[in-house]
Write a protein that holds these residues in place. Structure first.
Motif: not given
Length: 195
Positions: A191, A189, A194
């Motif tokens: 981000h 993933k 984050y």
């Protein structure tokens, strides 16, 4: 020699205190203790002492970040009822980082003195200390590994003694930044920001 003795005494005292906390946790019905906790405490102490002995400076810093999760609402008595409690108790939202200062490893380079690369570790899906069929809510815990950029606040140049003090105190917090996550569920993933 005096500074070396201070380092060893300080590290020993800190590690001893944390070990005592782990022993107390071991007798608690809610928490428990693990050899992993003691090893993590020893690793933290070793990273600090090792860098001082090797480089006479801290090039790699252990940092922390936190974001709220849905899991605390499912078990607020254990994982925290408010933001402050959750930041200490809800491991699902905690990420621990090794933040390495690029300039410290290449002082002749053109990298900004404050720029760091950070490797993070977290986990999610944890409602109980272990998975049992008797748990009221099923859980599916997994590990997360992160790659991100960070800032070493202590390397930001300022003439203000107040700002230097603030930067030094809050430098254990990882600055929110874009991050790449790889987890043990086999997913990758990205981000944008984050925490």
């Amino acid at each position: 020699m005096f500074l070396k003795n201070q380092l060893i005494y300080g590290a020993t005292l800190g590690f001893s205190f944390l070990t005592a906390v782990e022993i107390i946790d071991g007798f608690s019905k809610q928490w428990g203790a693990s050899i992993g906790d003691v090893l993590a405490n020893a690793a933290g102490t070793g990273i600090l002492v090792g860098q001082e002995l090797l480089w006479q400076e801290q090039r790699i810093t252990i940092k922390y970040s936190f974001h709220q999760t849905k899991f605390a609402k499912q078990r607020p008595n254990t994982l925290g009822e408010n933001y402050i409690q959750q930041s200490l108790k809800d491991y699902n939202g905690q990420t621990y980082w090794l933040s390495a200062n690029i300039w410290s490893f290449n002082k002749d380079g053109n990298f900004p003195k404050w720029l760091n690369v950070a490797l993070g570790y977290g986990a999610e899906g944890m409602l109980y200390g272990e998975t049992k069929t008797t748990n009221k809510i099923p859980q599916d815990p997994y590990r997360q590994f992160y790659l991100s950029l960070d800032v070493d606040l202590t390397k930001i140049e300022t003439k203000s003694k107040f700002l230097k003090s603030v930067f030094s105190v809050v430098n254990f917090i990882k600055i929110p930044a874009p991050s790449l996550e790889i987890n043990t569920k086999g997913k990758i993933k990205f981000h944008y920001l984050y925490f």
